[in-house]
Structure formats: structure tokens, C-alpha cells
Design a protein around this motif. Structure first.
Motif, PDB file in Angstrom:
ATOM      1  N   TRP A  48      59.232 -84.355 -94.716  1.00 24.38           N
ATOM      2  CA  TRP A  48      59.872 -83.208 -94.066  1.00 24.38           C
ATOM      3  C   TRP A  48      59.788 -81.951 -94.920  1.00 24.38           C
ATOM      4  O   TRP A  48      59.614 -80.852 -94.396  1.00 24.38           O
ATOM      5  N   TYR A  49      59.885 -82.094 -96.237  1.00 25.06           N
ATOM      6  CA  TYR A  49      59.719 -80.907 -97.086  1.00 25.06           C
ATOM      7  C   TYR A  49      58.275 -80.391 -97.030  1.00 25.06           C
ATOM      8  O   TYR A  49      58.046 -79.179 -96.971  1.00 25.06           O
ATOM      9  N   ARG A  50      57.307 -81.291 -97.015  1.00 25.84           N
ATOM     10  CA  ARG A  50      55.910 -80.855 -96.887  1.00 25.84           C
ATOM     11  C   ARG A  50      55.675 -80.196 -95.531  1.00 25.84           C
ATOM     12  O   ARG A  50      54.932 -79.216 -95.426  1.00 25.84           O
TER      13      ARG A  50
ATOM     14  N   VAL B 125      58.801 -66.375 -89.961  1.00 27.21           N
ATOM     15  CA  VAL B 125      60.177 -66.013 -89.630  1.00 27.21           C
ATOM     16  C   VAL B 125      60.830 -65.266 -90.789  1.00 27.21           C
ATOM     17  O   VAL B 125      60.313 -65.253 -91.906  1.00 27.21           O
ATOM     18  N   LYS B 126      61.955 -64.669 -90.482  1.00 24.39           N
ATOM     19  CA  LYS B 126      62.726 -63.980 -91.503  1.00 24.39           C
ATOM     20  C   LYS B 126      63.115 -64.970 -92.598  1.00 24.39           C
ATOM     21  O   LYS B 126      63.474 -66.114 -92.309  1.00 24.39           O
ATOM     22  N   TYR B 127      63.044 -64.535 -93.845  1.00 20.21           N
ATOM     23  CA  TYR B 127      63.363 -65.355 -95.025  1.00 20.21           C
ATOM     24  C   TYR B 127      62.377 -66.504 -95.235  1.00 20.21           C
ATOM     25  O   TYR B 127      62.696 -67.484 -95.889  1.00 20.21           O
ATOM     26  N   ARG B 128      61.177 -66.399 -94.671  1.00 21.75           N
ATOM     27  CA  ARG B 128      60.208 -67.486 -94.827  1.00 21.75           C
ATOM     28  C   ARG B 128      59.958 -67.842 -96.297  1.00 21.75           C
ATOM     29  O   ARG B 128      59.885 -69.029 -96.634  1.00 21.75           O
ATOM     30  N   PRO B 129      59.827 -66.872 -97.224  1.00 22.44           N
ATOM     31  CA  PRO B 129      59.603 -67.260 -98.620  1.00 22.44           C
ATOM     32  C   PRO B 129      60.703 -68.171 -99.166  1.00 22.44           C
ATOM     33  O   PRO B 129      60.434 -69.085 -99.941  1.00 22.44           O
ATOM     34  N   MET B 130      61.934 -67.935 -98.724  1.00 27.38           N
ATOM     35  CA  MET B 130      63.038 -68.757 -99.217  1.00 27.38           C
ATOM     36  C   MET B 130      62.928 -70.190 -98.697  1.00 27.38           C
ATOM     37  O   MET B 130      63.239 -71.139 -99.410  1.00 27.38           O
ATOM     38  N   TYR B 131      62.449 -70.360 -97.472  1.00 23.94           N
ATOM     39  CA  TYR B 131      62.278 -71.720 -96.948  1.00 23.94           C
ATOM     40  C   TYR B 131      61.164 -72.460 -97.686  1.00 23.94           C
ATOM     41  O   TYR B 131      61.261 -73.666 -97.910  1.00 23.94           O
ATOM     42  N   ASP B 132      60.108 -71.743 -98.086  1.00 25.87           N
ATOM     43  CA  ASP B 132      59.079 -72.374 -98.912  1.00 25.87           C
ATOM     44  C   ASP B 132      59.665 -72.760-100.270  1.00 25.87           C
ATOM     45  O   ASP B 132      59.364 -73.830-100.808  1.00 25.87           O
TER      46      ASP B 132
ATOM     47  N   ALA C  13      57.695 -82.746-111.616  1.00 31.27           N
ATOM     48  CA  ALA C  13      58.726 -81.941-110.949  1.00 31.27           C
ATOM     49  C   ALA C  13      58.798 -80.524-111.514  1.00 31.27           C
ATOM     50  O   ALA C  13      59.011 -79.563-110.769  1.00 31.27           O
ATOM     51  N   LEU C  14      58.624 -80.387-112.816  1.00 27.00           N
ATOM     52  CA  LEU C  14      58.814 -79.081-113.454  1.00 27.00           C
ATOM     53  C   LEU C  14      57.933 -77.970-112.886  1.00 27.00           C
ATOM     54  O   LEU C  14      58.432 -76.867-112.634  1.00 27.00           O
ATOM     55  N   PRO C  15      56.631 -78.182-112.648  1.00 30.81           N
ATOM     56  CA  PRO C  15      55.827 -77.088-112.082  1.00 30.81           C
ATOM     57  C   PRO C  15      56.319 -76.631-110.705  1.00 30.81           C
ATOM     58  O   PRO C  15      56.245 -75.447-110.384  1.00 30.81           O
ATOM     59  N   LEU C  16      56.825 -77.565-109.908  1.00 32.09           N
ATOM     60  CA  LEU C  16      57.349 -77.181-108.593  1.00 32.09           C
ATOM     61  C   LEU C  16      58.638 -76.368-108.738  1.00 32.09           C
ATOM     62  O   LEU C  16      58.843 -75.377-108.032  1.00 32.09           O
ATOM     63  N   PHE C  17      59.515 -76.805-109.643  1.00 30.51           N
ATOM     64  CA  PHE C  17      60.716 -76.011-109.915  1.00 30.51           C
ATOM     65  C   PHE C  17      60.333 -74.610-110.401  1.00 30.51           C
ATOM     66  O   PHE C  17      60.917 -73.614-109.970  1.00 30.51           O
ATOM     67  N   ARG C  18      59.359 -74.546-111.303  1.00 29.42           N
ATOM     68  CA  ARG C  18      58.928 -73.248-111.853  1.00 29.42           C
ATOM     69  C   ARG C  18      58.350 -72.347-110.767  1.00 29.42           C
ATOM     70  O   ARG C  18      58.500 -71.134-110.808  1.00 29.42           O
ATOM     71  N   GLN C  19      57.669 -72.932-109.810  1.00 31.99           N
ATOM     72  CA  GLN C  19      57.100 -72.162-108.709  1.00 31.99           C
ATOM     73  C   GLN C  19      58.202 -71.663-107.768  1.00 31.99           C
ATOM     74  O   GLN C  19      58.110 -70.560-107.226  1.00 31.99           O
TER      75      GLN C  19
ATOM     76  N   LEU D 230      61.535 -71.097-108.558  1.00 31.95           N
ATOM     77  CA  LEU D 230      62.564 -70.246-109.164  1.00 31.95           C
ATOM     78  C   LEU D 230      62.351 -68.747-108.949  1.00 31.95           C
ATOM     79  O   LEU D 230      63.287 -68.055-108.526  1.00 31.95           O
ATOM     80  N   PRO D 231      61.160 -68.192-109.186  1.00 36.48           N
ATOM     81  CA  PRO D 231      61.006 -66.747-108.994  1.00 36.48           C
ATOM     82  C   PRO D 231      61.252 -66.291-107.558  1.00 36.48           C
ATOM     83  O   PRO D 231      61.696 -65.174-107.318  1.00 36.48           O
ATOM     84  N   VAL D 232      60.960 -67.170-106.607  1.00 37.21           N
ATOM     85  CA  VAL D 232      61.192 -66.826-105.200  1.00 37.21           C
ATOM     86  C   VAL D 232      62.692 -66.713-104.942  1.00 37.21           C
ATOM     87  O   VAL D 232      63.151 -65.756-104.316  1.00 37.21           O
ATOM     88  N   ALA D 233      63.464 -67.675-105.426  1.00 39.91           N
ATOM     89  CA  ALA D 233      64.915 -67.625-105.240  1.00 39.91           C
ATOM     90  C   ALA D 233      65.497 -66.370-105.881  1.00 39.91           C
ATOM     91  O   ALA D 233      66.363 -65.715-105.307  1.00 39.91           O
TER      92      ALA D 233
END
Length: 195
Positions: free
Chosen positions: A58-60, A69-76, A96-102, A104-107
Motif C-alpha cells: 500500500w505504501y508503494r 493532488v494538493k500536498y502530493r509531495p507530503m503523501y510521497d 531504512a536510513l536512505p528512505l528516511f533521509r529522502q 525528511l527534507p520533504v516534511a
């Protein structure tokens, strides 16, 4: 919305039943984020049930969704953090760390400081598991900075941060703060149950 309510009350089977009905191929318009929201909560529900493969699916699907849609970057960002959390739960902290790092800047760019604090806690847990105590220390400081920027309750974020802090200080051999943050963790968990 009903599926999300069932999820929040930890009735995951009913949540999944409702949320699956809400999933569509594409959102109806720019302001309709229900399709991505349903996929997000499905991912979280399956994780809560221990079915990480279905949660990953479901996350993929959020990342692959054509929704504009509005706020699409946040949903990614949410999807990336969800996949990272699942990898951590499997014990694959290095992946996991590279995904977290990717994520964080979006949030941070989207101004979602409470979600950014959750990401940094996840990163801290991964660094701690990899025995990188210096990086763990940085991640302990970061969530508090983000939480201080958020005007609303962050009790649930502290519930995740305090165990990390307790374990970190124990690993450093500093027992006084380890005990203090363990007590804070237990107190915070009790307060969250009442909310």
C-alpha cells in the motif's frame, strides 16, 4: 473517514474493510486526497497487524499513484517513511536510513514539523541499532527542535522519543538520564492511552 476512525480505535479489520472500498485508480480532483489517505491508512493498518508485505504494497501504491493532488509531495514523504519504518521493523536499518533521509527534507519543506520529528526518531532508532551513537545523538536533538515548532500536542511523538533517549543513554553508560527517560516513556505511554 470511517476507515480512518476504525484505525484510530485499533479496529484494524473494520478499518481495512472500509479503506479498501475507498481506494480508486485516480482521485477525482486536485482537492480530493481520499485515495492517497486510504492507501496510507491501509499501510499503517497492515503494519499494526504485523503484515509488513501488505503494508509495503500500500505504501508503494501511494508512490506509484497517478494522483496529482494538493500536498502530493507530503503523501510521497509519508509513503517513503512508511516503507522505511517497515524496513526497520524487519531489522534492515541500513536500508531504512536512505528512505528516511529522502523523506525528511520533504516534511521540512512542507512545514509538517510533527511528521519531521517522527522521521528523525525513526532515523535515531536505526542509527542506534547500527551502533552509531554519534548520529543517534543528533537524531535525539532533532525531534525536539521540530516539536518545539509545532503549536499542537506532540505527546504521541514524545512517546516514541523517550524510549530512544533512554536506550541511547544506557548505551553510553549514563544511567541517571537513562532511568529518567525510561520513567518519562512509561508516563507518556500512560497519558497517550488516556487521550
Amino acid at each position: 473517514t470511517i476507515g480512518d476512525a476504525y484505525y484510530r480505535f485499533r479496529d484494524y479489520d473494520r478499518a481495512i474493510f472500509c479503506l479498501r472500498k475507498a481506494v480508486r485508480e485516480r482521485s477525482l480532483n486536485f482537492y480530493d486526497r481520499s485515495n492517497l489517505r486510504a492507501r496510507d491508512v491501509l499501510g499503517a493498518s497492515y503494519r499494526a497487524l504485523g503484515n509488513l508485505d501488505e503494508s509495503d504494497y500500500w505504501y508503494r501504491s501511494m508512490l506509484e499513484s497517478p494522483d496529482s493532488v494538493k500536498y502530493r509531495p507530503m503523501y510521497d514523504c509519508i509513503a517513503l517513511a512508511g516503507l522505511a519504518r517497515n524496513l526497520s521493523m524487519r531489522g534492515d536499518y541500513a536500508a531504512a536510513l536512505p528512505l528516511f533521509r529522502q523523506a525528511l527534507p520533504v516534511a521540512v519543506a512542507e512545514g509538517d514539523n510533527t511528521f519531521a520529528s517522527g522521521i528523525t526518531v525513526g532515523m535515531g532508532e536505526a542509527y542506534l541499532a547500527l551502533d552509531d551513537l554519534d548520529s543517534t545523538r543528533l537524531m535525539i536533538d532533532s525531534p525536539r527542535v521540530f516539536m518545539n515548532r509545532w503549536a499542537y500536542s506532540t505527546t504521541h511523538r514524545y512517546r516514541n522519543l523517550y524510549p530512544l533517549m533512554s536506550t541511547y543513554y544506557a548505551a553510553r553508560g549514563n544511567q541517571a538520564p537513562a532511568r529518567t527517560y525510561l520513567a518519562s516513556s512509561l508516563h507518556s505511554a500512560g497519558n497517550c492511552e488516556k487521550e
